[in-house]
Design a protein around this motif. Sequence first.
Motif, PDB file in Angstrom:
ATOM      1  N   ALA A 183      51.095  53.922  -6.939  1.00  0.00           N
ATOM      2  CA  ALA A 183      52.123  53.580  -7.852  1.00  0.00           C
ATOM      3  C   ALA A 183      51.843  52.276  -8.872  1.00  0.00           C
ATOM      4  CB  ALA A 183      53.646  53.110  -7.241  1.00  0.00           C
ATOM      5  N   ARG A 184      51.386  51.435  -8.206  1.00  0.00           N
ATOM      6  CA  ARG A 184      50.784  50.288  -9.341  1.00  0.00           C
ATOM      7  C   ARG A 184      49.812  50.745 -10.124  1.00  0.00           C
ATOM      8  NH1 ARG A 184      52.830  45.566  -7.501  1.00  0.00           N
ATOM      9  NH2 ARG A 184      53.435  45.305  -5.489  1.00  0.00           N
ATOM     10  N   ALA A 185      49.129  51.965  -9.882  1.00  0.00           N
ATOM     11  CA  ALA A 185      48.042  52.514 -10.863  1.00  0.00           C
ATOM     12  C   ALA A 185      48.741  53.276 -11.912  1.00  0.00           C
ATOM     13  CB  ALA A 185      47.235  53.266 -10.419  1.00  0.00           C
ATOM     14  N   GLY A 186      50.139  53.148 -11.810  1.00  0.00           N
ATOM     15  CA  GLY A 186      51.019  53.928 -12.977  1.00  0.00           C
ATOM     16  C   GLY A 186      51.079  55.307 -12.615  1.00  0.00           C
ATOM     17  N   THR A 187      51.100  55.944 -11.629  1.00  0.00           N
ATOM     18  CA  THR A 187      51.401  57.296 -10.939  1.00  0.00           C
ATOM     19  C   THR A 187      52.625  57.491 -10.039  1.00  0.00           C
ATOM     20  OG1 THR A 187      48.858  57.494 -10.971  1.00  0.00           O
ATOM     21  CG2 THR A 187      50.098  59.172 -10.101  1.00  0.00           C
ATOM     22  N   ARG A 188      53.329  58.431 -10.451  1.00  0.00           N
ATOM     23  CA  ARG A 188      54.398  58.718  -9.641  1.00  0.00           C
ATOM     24  C   ARG A 188      53.932  59.830  -8.586  1.00  0.00           C
ATOM     25  NH1 ARG A 188      59.084  62.089 -11.965  1.00  0.00           N
ATOM     26  NH2 ARG A 188      57.475  63.911 -11.833  1.00  0.00           N
ATOM     27  N   ASN A 189      54.223  59.569  -7.454  1.00  0.00           N
ATOM     28  CA  ASN A 189      53.626  60.469  -6.458  1.00  0.00           C
ATOM     29  C   ASN A 189      54.448  60.382  -5.115  1.00  0.00           C
ATOM     30  OD1 ASN A 189      51.773  62.144  -5.009  1.00  0.00           O
ATOM     31  ND2 ASN A 189      50.011  61.223  -5.806  1.00  0.00           N
TER      32      ASN A 189
ATOM     33  N   VAL B 298      59.806  61.450   3.958  1.00  0.00           N
ATOM     34  CA  VAL B 298      59.177  61.637   2.787  1.00  0.00           C
ATOM     35  C   VAL B 298      59.311  60.779   1.885  1.00  0.00           C
ATOM     36  CG1 VAL B 298      60.850  63.197   1.935  1.00  0.00           C
ATOM     37  CG2 VAL B 298      58.467  63.282   1.035  1.00  0.00           C
ATOM     38  N   TRP B 299      58.417  59.775   1.318  1.00  0.00           N
ATOM     39  CA  TRP B 299      58.463  59.004   0.083  1.00  0.00           C
ATOM     40  C   TRP B 299      58.328  59.392  -1.200  1.00  0.00           C
ATOM     41  CZ3 TRP B 299      59.434  53.771   1.867  1.00  0.00           C
ATOM     42  CH2 TRP B 299      59.524  53.358   3.029  1.00  0.00           C
ATOM     43  N   ALA B 300      58.829  58.686  -2.017  1.00  0.00           N
ATOM     44  CA  ALA B 300      58.536  59.000  -3.543  1.00  0.00           C
ATOM     45  C   ALA B 300      58.424  57.847  -4.094  1.00  0.00           C
ATOM     46  CB  ALA B 300      59.583  59.923  -3.978  1.00  0.00           C
ATOM     47  N   ALA B 301      57.526  57.418  -4.903  1.00  0.00           N
ATOM     48  CA  ALA B 301      57.382  55.878  -5.411  1.00  0.00           C
ATOM     49  C   ALA B 301      57.029  56.071  -6.916  1.00  0.00           C
ATOM     50  CB  ALA B 301      56.662  55.262  -4.570  1.00  0.00           C
ATOM     51  N   ARG B 302      57.286  55.113  -7.776  1.00  0.00           N
ATOM     52  CA  ARG B 302      56.891  54.919  -9.245  1.00  0.00           C
ATOM     53  C   ARG B 302      56.796  53.548  -9.605  1.00  0.00           C
ATOM     54  NH1 ARG B 302      59.974  57.487 -13.828  1.00  0.00           N
ATOM     55  NH2 ARG B 302      58.808  55.941 -14.799  1.00  0.00           N
TER      56      ARG B 302
ATOM     57  N   VAL C 149      57.379  48.253  -7.517  1.00  0.00           N
ATOM     58  CA  VAL C 149      57.229  49.833  -7.107  1.00  0.00           C
ATOM     59  C   VAL C 149      58.542  49.972  -6.645  1.00  0.00           C
ATOM     60  CG1 VAL C 149      56.219  51.283  -5.657  1.00  0.00           C
ATOM     61  CG2 VAL C 149      54.687  49.320  -6.761  1.00  0.00           C
ATOM     62  N   LEU C 150      59.188  50.978  -7.414  1.00  0.00           N
ATOM     63  CA  LEU C 150      60.413  51.700  -6.962  1.00  0.00           C
ATOM     64  C   LEU C 150      60.264  52.654  -5.894  1.00  0.00           C
ATOM     65  CD1 LEU C 150      63.628  51.704  -7.099  1.00  0.00           C
ATOM     66  CD2 LEU C 150      63.134  53.195  -9.003  1.00  0.00           C
ATOM     67  N   SER C 151      60.879  52.824  -4.883  1.00  0.00           N
ATOM     68  CA  SER C 151      60.526  53.868  -3.828  1.00  0.00           C
ATOM     69  C   SER C 151      62.047  54.231  -3.194  1.00  0.00           C
ATOM     70  CB  SER C 151      59.547  53.348  -2.726  1.00  0.00           C
ATOM     71  OG  SER C 151      60.206  52.463  -2.197  1.00  0.00           O
ATOM     72  N   VAL C 152      61.779  55.443  -2.908  1.00  0.00           N
ATOM     73  CA  VAL C 152      62.865  56.119  -1.885  1.00  0.00           C
ATOM     74  C   VAL C 152      62.392  56.830  -0.815  1.00  0.00           C
ATOM     75  CG1 VAL C 152      64.606  56.424  -3.989  1.00  0.00           C
ATOM     76  CG2 VAL C 152      62.809  58.261  -3.207  1.00  0.00           C
ATOM     77  N   ARG C 153      63.108  56.772   0.157  1.00  0.00           N
ATOM     78  CA  ARG C 153      62.597  57.398   1.571  1.00  0.00           C
ATOM     79  C   ARG C 153      63.639  58.234   2.207  1.00  0.00           C
ATOM     80  NH1 ARG C 153      61.207  54.164   6.983  1.00  0.00           N
ATOM     81  NH2 ARG C 153      60.388  55.877   8.324  1.00  0.00           N
ATOM     82  N   LEU C 154      63.349  59.483   2.289  1.00  0.00           N
ATOM     83  CA  LEU C 154      64.246  60.712   2.901  1.00  0.00           C
ATOM     84  C   LEU C 154      64.112  61.004   4.388  1.00  0.00           C
ATOM     85  CD1 LEU C 154      64.939  62.836  -0.407  1.00  0.00           C
ATOM     86  CD2 LEU C 154      66.281  61.092   0.510  1.00  0.00           C
ATOM     87  N   PRO C 155      65.017  60.806   5.504  1.00  0.00           N
ATOM     88  CA  PRO C 155      64.326  61.249   6.534  1.00  0.00           C
ATOM     89  C   PRO C 155      64.223  62.736   6.891  1.00  0.00           C
ATOM     90  CG  PRO C 155      66.788  60.655   6.419  1.00  0.00           C
ATOM     91  CD  PRO C 155      66.046  60.185   5.172  1.00  0.00           C
ATOM     92  N   LEU C 156      63.246  63.381   7.675  1.00  0.00           N
ATOM     93  CA  LEU C 156      63.046  64.797   7.704  1.00  0.00           C
ATOM     94  C   LEU C 156      63.126  64.909   9.237  1.00  0.00           C
ATOM     95  CD1 LEU C 156      60.064  65.107   5.441  1.00  0.00           C
ATOM     96  CD2 LEU C 156      62.549  65.714   4.906  1.00  0.00           C
ATOM     97  N   GLY C 157      63.883  64.250  10.037  1.00  0.00           N
ATOM     98  CA  GLY C 157      64.304  64.815  11.481  1.00  0.00           C
ATOM     99  C   GLY C 157      64.770  66.116  11.658  1.00  0.00           C
TER     100      GLY C 157
END
Length: 428
Positions: free
Chosen positions: A96-102, A114-118, A124-132
Amino acid sequence: MTPRPVRRLRAFVAGLSLRWKIAALPAAGAALVALAIGVVIHQARTAQVAETARESAIAELYRVRQLYELTGHVDPQDTGAALDSPELPAALRAQARAGTRNTYLDLSGASPSVWAARPIGDQVLSVRLPLGAQRAEIRDLDRSLVVWGAVVVGLAALGGAALASRLSRRLRTAAATARRISHGDLDARVASCPDGPPGTKDEVAELSAALNTMAASLQRRIEAEQRFTADVAHELRTPLTGLQTAAELLPPSRPTELVRDRVAALRTLTEDLLEVARLDSHAEEPDLAVHPLGRLVAALVDRLGCAVELTGDDGRTQVRTDARRLERILTNLLVNARKHGQNPVEVRLEGPRVVVRDHGPGFPRQLLAEGPQRFLTGAAERGQGSGLGLTIAFGQARAIGARVELANHPDDGGAVVTVTLPEAPPQG
């Protein structure tokens, strides 16, 4: 060198019967197929869950970014959204700090998610969704695959066992028939396919047909040999009778004695051959009756007039036998012991068993292993002869339902022959 577990496995597999090997083959094949299908389904479902989770995380990240741009803050209660979250995986933070959304997926940890960040400015803005729930679904799927795989393997094993049982039964039938043939039942044959439809053709049927052909050929050869032996013996009787008569007319002399002795030996051999032929053809029926064994054996020893030690006569043992044939058996055994063994010759009664023992060199190993053979005495130290004495004894024993066993004494040597007779039930 082969590892010890591998050698043990090979020894275990080699020790299994053909029935179990055949039964295990379809089960092993079904297990491999079930395992492969299970792995494919597991991987496909895991990939599908991962793809869906990543897409959901990216969608949530896009929504949270829009809210952040509108409100200027991030609600941590909103799908685990955060700025510069300390729990963000390092690899995803660096991207994310390198400018990539992943995205970053973790299904193996204590808290699958599962994490997503940009990047947002220098943050760095991130979200986290539980996968239990998704991981629980995958585990339920794996359990179902294991259960159904076990069911498939079990059905394959049952089918293989049924097939192997049928094949094993046919092979055992063929083996039992072969043993009957080897024991003298030359009329024994294997049915083509006793438990299958008519016209069944397979390897076992071919084996059965080959065994039947071999048995028929063996029967023809043995019967031809028996006919030849009987014919030769019959043809020899007439000239031998004339030869014996002529020898009796010769003037007394040493050559005359030699001629008479050889004529008598030849006549004895001819009579033995005729007896063997009759035994082979089962032409005679035994005259079975109940007799006191001790009295029969004692009378026989007295008639022979030889130095034989008789022991063990309790006077109570009754046997069902043919007295004439039993006398023939014991006479041959005693003559064989005196001729080929050494004194003392002992006869011991042990219930329904008659044990004849000498103190000579004993029976050779080949005779003990293979039984008596015609015109084969076994070894030079057992003397010279036609080799028909034991053959006749065994044949007469079969005719009266007795059993003859050959052995050597374990302590001080000597041949030991045991004749076991059918014991008569007590008369009330």
